[in-house]
Design an enzyme around this catalytic site. Structure first.
Site, PDB file in Angstrom:
ATOM      1  N   SER A  56       0.826  -1.204   0.000  1.00 59.63           N
ATOM      2  CA  SER A  56       0.000   0.000   0.000  1.00 59.63           C
ATOM      3  C   SER A  56       0.857   1.249   0.000  1.00 59.63           C
ATOM      4  O   SER A  56       2.079   1.188   0.025  1.00 59.63           O
ATOM      5  CB  SER A  56      -0.930   0.063   1.204  1.00 59.63           C
ATOM      6  OG  SER A  56      -0.175   0.186   2.387  1.00 59.63           O
TER       7      SER A  56
ATOM      8  N   THR B  23      -0.907   0.631  -6.452  1.00 63.92           N
ATOM      9  CA  THR B  23      -1.122   0.120  -5.106  1.00 63.92           C
ATOM     10  C   THR B  23      -2.451   0.674  -4.615  1.00 63.92           C
ATOM     11  O   THR B  23      -3.248   1.155  -5.421  1.00 63.92           O
ATOM     12  CB  THR B  23       0.069   0.459  -4.173  1.00 63.92           C
ATOM     13  OG1 THR B  23      -0.078  -0.243  -2.943  1.00 63.92           O
ATOM     14  CG2 THR B  23       0.210   1.942  -3.923  1.00 63.92           C
ATOM     15  N   TYR B  24      -2.683   0.610  -3.319  1.00 66.10           N
ATOM     16  CA  TYR B  24      -3.929   1.143  -2.763  1.00 66.10           C
ATOM     17  C   TYR B  24      -3.616   2.034  -1.568  1.00 66.10           C
ATOM     18  O   TYR B  24      -2.550   1.954  -0.971  1.00 66.10           O
ATOM     19  CB  TYR B  24      -4.883   0.008  -2.371  1.00 66.10           C
ATOM     20  CG  TYR B  24      -4.331  -0.913  -1.317  1.00 66.10           C
ATOM     21  CD1 TYR B  24      -4.584  -0.692   0.032  1.00 66.10           C
ATOM     22  CD2 TYR B  24      -3.528  -1.997  -1.663  1.00 66.10           C
ATOM     23  CE1 TYR B  24      -4.057  -1.530   1.007  1.00 66.10           C
ATOM     24  CE2 TYR B  24      -3.004  -2.838  -0.699  1.00 66.10           C
ATOM     25  CZ  TYR B  24      -3.276  -2.598   0.632  1.00 66.10           C
ATOM     26  OH  TYR B  24      -2.754  -3.415   1.593  1.00 66.10           O
TER      27      TYR B  24
ATOM     28  N   GLY C  13       5.429  -2.448   1.671  1.00 66.99           N
ATOM     29  CA  GLY C  13       5.512  -3.745   1.015  1.00 66.99           C
ATOM     30  C   GLY C  13       6.554  -3.757  -0.091  1.00 66.99           C
ATOM     31  O   GLY C  13       7.494  -2.959  -0.096  1.00 66.99           O
ATOM     32  N   ALA C  14       6.371  -4.671  -1.049  1.00 67.55           N
ATOM     33  CA  ALA C  14       7.352  -4.849  -2.121  1.00 67.55           C
ATOM     34  C   ALA C  14       7.618  -3.561  -2.895  1.00 67.55           C
ATOM     35  O   ALA C  14       8.741  -3.313  -3.344  1.00 67.55           O
ATOM     36  CB  ALA C  14       6.885  -5.950  -3.069  1.00 67.55           C
ATOM     37  N   ALA C  15       6.598  -2.713  -3.036  1.00 70.30           N
ATOM     38  CA  ALA C  15       6.763  -1.454  -3.780  1.00 70.30           C
ATOM     39  C   ALA C  15       7.764  -0.514  -3.110  1.00 70.30           C
ATOM     40  O   ALA C  15       8.274   0.409  -3.755  1.00 70.30           O
ATOM     41  CB  ALA C  15       5.418  -0.764  -3.948  1.00 70.30           C
TER      42      ALA C  15
END
Length: 116
Positions: free
Chosen positions: A25, A57-58, A72-74
């Site tokens: 996110s 993403t959100y 996260g991964a981002a």
């Protein structure tokens, strides 16, 4: 027929944190998100001006003033201090397209609102 149109954007926000170990996110200062008409869970596209990365993403609403944290991964796609554009789109029919004006929020390097 519907078309994907720009709904809103936060222009030139500065990344304040990147948390690789958090579930995905982007955490956005709640006041800034609301001003940009972004809602929790809404899909957004992030464009990193520093390195050219683009990802989706959100939104999670954050409590800290000026907070823009990719999770996260981002988190691997940004560095603290990078400048990004946060974009949200909406599906619109032709009638809606003709009257819609996107919400554009400009911020400074501290993610303080310059103009809406």
């Amino acid at each position: 027929m519907t078309f994907e149109m720009l709904y809103s954007k936060i222009h030139r926000a500065t990344i304040t944190d990147a948390n690789l170990n958090y579930v995905g996110s982007i955490t956005i200062d709640e006041n800034l998100a609301k001003l940009a008409k972004l809602r929790e869970g809404m899909k957004v596209e992030i464009v990193n001006i520093n390195n050219g990365e683009r990802f989706s993403t959100y939104v999670i609403l954050g409590k800290k003033r000026g907070e823009i944290c990719v999770n996260g991964a981002a988190a691997r796609k940004v560095a603290i201090g990078d400048v990004v554009i946060i974009l949200a789109y909406a599906s619109m029919n032709e009638d809606e397209m003709n009257v819609h004006k996107p919400c554009i929020v400009l911020v400074n390097e501290k993610n303080e609102i310059l103009e809406k």
